[in-house]
Design an enzyme around this catalytic site. Structure first.
Site, PDB file in Angstrom:
ATOM      1  N   GLU A   1      33.628  22.559  67.658  1.00 46.52           N
ATOM      2  CA  GLU A   1      33.342  21.586  66.596  1.00 46.52           C
ATOM      3  C   GLU A   1      33.464  22.200  65.200  1.00 46.52           C
ATOM      4  OE1 GLU A   1      30.437  18.462  67.160  1.00 46.52           O
ATOM      5  OE2 GLU A   1      30.496  18.731  69.307  1.00 46.52           O
TER       6      GLU A   1
ATOM      7  N   THR B   1      35.262  26.011  63.647  1.00 45.56           N
ATOM      8  CA  THR B   1      34.940  27.444  63.681  1.00 45.56           C
ATOM      9  C   THR B   1      34.111  27.828  62.446  1.00 45.56           C
ATOM     10  OG1 THR B   1      36.903  28.048  62.432  1.00 45.56           O
ATOM     11  CG2 THR B   1      37.145  27.952  64.843  1.00 45.56           C
TER      12      THR B   1
HETATM   13  C1  LIG Z   1      34.370  25.010  75.791  1.00 39.90           C
HETATM   14  C2  LIG Z   1      35.026  24.208  74.721  1.00 39.90           C
HETATM   15  C3  LIG Z   1      34.764  22.844  74.609  1.00 39.90           C
HETATM   16  C4  LIG Z   1      35.422  22.069  73.654  1.00 39.90           C
HETATM   17  N1  LIG Z   1      35.232  20.706  73.623  1.00 39.90           N
HETATM   18  C5  LIG Z   1      36.029  19.943  72.836  1.00 39.90           C
HETATM   19  C6  LIG Z   1      36.003  18.506  72.912  1.00 39.90           C
HETATM   20  O1  LIG Z   1      35.215  17.925  73.667  1.00 39.90           O
HETATM   21  N2  LIG Z   1      36.856  17.798  72.147  1.00 39.90           N
HETATM   22  C7  LIG Z   1      37.750  18.387  71.306  1.00 39.90           C
HETATM   23  O2  LIG Z   1      38.511  17.679  70.657  1.00 39.90           O
HETATM   24  N3  LIG Z   1      37.783  19.748  71.178  1.00 39.90           N
HETATM   25  C8  LIG Z   1      36.960  20.525  71.938  1.00 39.90           C
HETATM   26  N4  LIG Z   1      37.017  21.891  71.847  1.00 39.90           N
HETATM   27  C9  LIG Z   1      37.957  22.508  70.917  1.00 39.90           C
HETATM   28  C10 LIG Z   1      37.312  23.230  69.740  1.00 39.90           C
HETATM   29  O3  LIG Z   1      36.740  22.311  68.849  1.00 39.90           O
HETATM   30  C11 LIG Z   1      38.394  24.099  69.107  1.00 39.90           C
HETATM   31  O4  LIG Z   1      38.644  25.172  69.997  1.00 39.90           O
HETATM   32  C12 LIG Z   1      38.034  24.614  67.734  1.00 39.90           C
HETATM   33  O5  LIG Z   1      37.969  23.568  66.797  1.00 39.90           O
HETATM   34  C13 LIG Z   1      39.015  25.685  67.222  1.00 39.90           C
HETATM   35  O6  LIG Z   1      40.324  25.261  67.352  1.00 39.90           O
HETATM   36  P1  LIG Z   1      41.412  26.221  68.066  1.00 39.90           P
HETATM   37  O7  LIG Z   1      40.823  26.671  69.354  1.00 39.90           O
HETATM   38  O8  LIG Z   1      42.702  25.496  68.113  1.00 39.90           O
HETATM   39  O9  LIG Z   1      41.521  27.462  67.132  1.00 39.90           O
HETATM   40  P2  LIG Z   1      42.548  27.639  65.845  1.00 39.90           P
HETATM   41  O10 LIG Z   1      42.429  26.447  64.993  1.00 39.90           O
HETATM   42  O11 LIG Z   1      43.894  27.971  66.373  1.00 39.90           O
HETATM   43  O12 LIG Z   1      41.923  28.890  65.143  1.00 39.90           O
HETATM   44  C14 LIG Z   1      42.157  30.226  65.565  1.00 39.90           C
HETATM   45  C15 LIG Z   1      41.456  31.136  64.548  1.00 39.90           C
HETATM   46  O13 LIG Z   1      42.059  30.970  63.266  1.00 39.90           O
HETATM   47  C16 LIG Z   1      41.069  30.645  62.302  1.00 39.90           C
HETATM   48  N5  LIG Z   1      41.652  29.774  61.291  1.00 39.90           N
HETATM   49  C17 LIG Z   1      42.362  28.623  61.457  1.00 39.90           C
HETATM   50  N6  LIG Z   1      42.702  28.115  60.280  1.00 39.90           N
HETATM   51  C18 LIG Z   1      42.214  28.954  59.305  1.00 39.90           C
HETATM   52  C19 LIG Z   1      42.246  28.967  57.886  1.00 39.90           C
HETATM   53  N7  LIG Z   1      42.853  27.996  57.187  1.00 39.90           N
HETATM   54  N8  LIG Z   1      41.636  29.993  57.241  1.00 39.90           N
HETATM   55  C20 LIG Z   1      41.009  30.977  57.937  1.00 39.90           C
HETATM   56  N9  LIG Z   1      40.954  31.019  59.290  1.00 39.90           N
HETATM   57  C21 LIG Z   1      41.548  30.011  59.968  1.00 39.90           C
HETATM   58  C22 LIG Z   1      39.983  29.931  63.102  1.00 39.90           C
HETATM   59  O14 LIG Z   1      38.755  29.933  62.400  1.00 39.90           O
HETATM   60  C23 LIG Z   1      39.976  30.791  64.355  1.00 39.90           C
HETATM   61  O15 LIG Z   1      39.232  31.965  64.135  1.00 39.90           O
HETATM   62  C24 LIG Z   1      36.324  22.693  72.764  1.00 39.90           C
HETATM   63  C25 LIG Z   1      36.569  24.063  72.853  1.00 39.90           C
HETATM   64  C26 LIG Z   1      35.952  24.812  73.826  1.00 39.90           C
HETATM   65  C27 LIG Z   1      36.294  26.275  73.934  1.00 39.90           C
END
Ligand SMILES: Cc1cc2nc3c(=O)[nH]c(=O)nc-3n(C[C@H](O)[C@H](O)[C@H](O)COP(=O)(O)OP(=O)(O)OC[C@H]3O[C@@H](n4cnc5c(N)ncnc54)[C@H](O)[C@@H]3O)c2cc1C
Length: 382
Positions: free
Chosen positions: A366, A368
């Site tokens: 929800e 990072t």
């Molecule tokens: C167990 C689990 C349950 C979940 N449940 C749901 C759900 O029910 N519904 C749903 O929609 N999602 C769900 N998620 C997804 C979750 O919300 C995302 O994993 C999260 O928002 C991060 O997105 P990402 O994994 O694509 O990481 P990315 O967006 O790819 O980020 C990778 C890294 O880059 C950093 N980063 C990205 N952009 C920037 C920036 N501009 N500046 C600095 N740093 C940056 C991030 O902070 C992170 O450290 C779930 C995830 C997990 C693991």
């Protein structure tokens, strides 16, 4: 300004605390170990009315508010986070979009079952290729006569594949705006719709008794009437849902942080080293005092965000601060609680092992921690 709880709030908190200790604690270790979904616990949570907490009685809710949900999440997470995230995702991500943005027909069709806990709804925003940058959504929905045809996939979707999952709300690109940007909308996809496939559950580091799947949509057709709210409002809708959800995740993180304090005090009084309980050593007492300080300040942060939200004031920055602070504190406290437990802290039979494994996702899901900092900085005019 008074952050003390009302009698009603105290009563809710103690009934959820008792439920967590007496019903959740005895069975959750086995579910966690076997990666099974705790249907019986969820059924009982439904009977207690937890899934209906922040919803009006006319829709089958309990007539409480979002803060009541947060209090329940904190007490559940104090014992177990898989159960807490199941409730959080079902209420704040699953039922809430329909409650806030749905038509009367959609509310009548779905809310009674969702608010009683008989059925669960999921929220599909994240995709394999895009999470933080949710505007990068690739899933597409095209109107063909009186049906939406959906193609794409969603990653990490909580509560999306249980036996009682009724639907997932999916964000999809439904067109292009005059300025060339994507038009995003939200569409309800009932479970079992042809073309909607739920992949086998992920193998996760933590939240092992919670349900998480990748979803694919392959020419998946749903009625045009399954559009949630207005066409093109998808971006605004999920921003609102995520702003609120951050307060709920902060409450969950505070629960985990407080659970670490509970378990550490118990263990420090029992474990002997050099002829006395380790809790007699100031090094251990100071760790526990710091853990308590962190849980307490994180609690105040989410109370403040929730109070602003319920008063109808802007709360975006405070929700981001609460989520950022509480998730950091949860990770800190889980690390220290494990340290206090020594080698036993590394054994899965101790609750702190679960707390450690469950804490890290709080800095990711929800939004990072980096995203929370972006929200706070933007709100400060940067
Ligand atoms: C167990 C689990 C349950 C979940 N449940 C749901 C759900 O029910 N519904 C749903 O929609 N999602 C769900 N998620 C997804 C979750 O919300 C995302 O994993 C999260 O928002 C991060 O997105 P990402 O994994 O694509 O990481 P990315 O967006 O790819 O980020 C990778 C890294 O880059 C950093 N980063 C990205 N952009 C920037 C920036 N501009 N500046 C600095 N740093 C940056 C991030 O902070 C992170 O450290 C779930 C995830 C997990 C693991």
């Amino acid at each position: 300004m008074d952050f003390r709880l009302s009698e009603e709030q105290e009563a809710l908190r103690s009934s959820v605390r008792e439920f967590a200790r007496e019903v959740v604690a005895p069975v959750i270790g086995e579910h966690y170990e076997k990666h099974t979904f705790p249907y019986e616990v969820v059924r009982q949570m439904g009977k207690m009315g937890l899934f209906g907490l922040p919803f009006a009685e006319e829709h089958g809710g309990m007539g409480g508010d979002y803060f009541a949900l947060c209090l329940a999440l904190e007490e559940l997470a104090r014992v177990d986070s898989s159960v807490a995230i199941t409730l959080e995702a079902a209420v704040s991500l699953g039922a809430m979009p329909i409650y806030r943005f749905g038509t009367d027909e959609q509310k009548a069709q779905w809310l009674p079952r969702l608010l009683s806990g008989e059925a669960l709804a999921a929220f599909g925003l994240t995709e394999p290729g895009t999470g933080s940058d949710a505007g990068g959504t690739q899933t597409r929905a095209v109107l063909d006569g009186d049906e939406w045809v959906i193609n794409g996939s969603k990653a990490f979707i909580t509560n999306s594949g249980t036996d009682i999952t009724a639907l997932v709300t999916v964000t999809a690109v439904t067109g292009t705006r005059p300025d060339g940007s994507k038009e995003l909308s939200t569409i309800i996809v009932p479970s079992g719709t042809p073309g909607f496939t739920v992949a086998p559950a992920y193998s996760k580091v933590g939240w092992n008794a919670s349900d998480t799947h990748e979803l694919t949509f392959d020419d998946c057709r749903v009625p045009a009437a399954n559009l949630l709210g207005e066409r093109g409002r998808g971006f605004a809708q999920f921003l609102r849902i995520l702003d609120e959800g951050r307060i709920a995740i902060a409450a969950l993180a505070v629960g985990l942080a407080q659970g670490c304090v509970d378990e550490s005090i118990k263990y420090a009084k029992e474990r002997q080293a050099f002829g006395q309980p380790i809790g007699n050593y100031q090094a251990i007492q100071f760790k526990i005092a710091d853990m308590e300080m962190k849980a307490h300040t994180a609690r105040l942060a989410y109370y403040d965000a929730a109070a602003r939200m319920l008063d109808g004031e802007p709360f975006k920055r405070q929700a981001a601060i609460a989520k950022l602070h509480a998730s950091t504190v949860a990770v800190d406290n889980a690390r220290e609680a494990t340290q206090i437990h020594g080698g036993y802290g590394f054994m899965n039979e101790y609750p702190v092992a679960r707390f450690w494994r469950d804490s890290k996702i709080l800095e990711i899901g929800e939004g990072t921690s980096e995203v929370q900092r972006m929200i706070i900085a933007r709100d400060l005019g940067m």
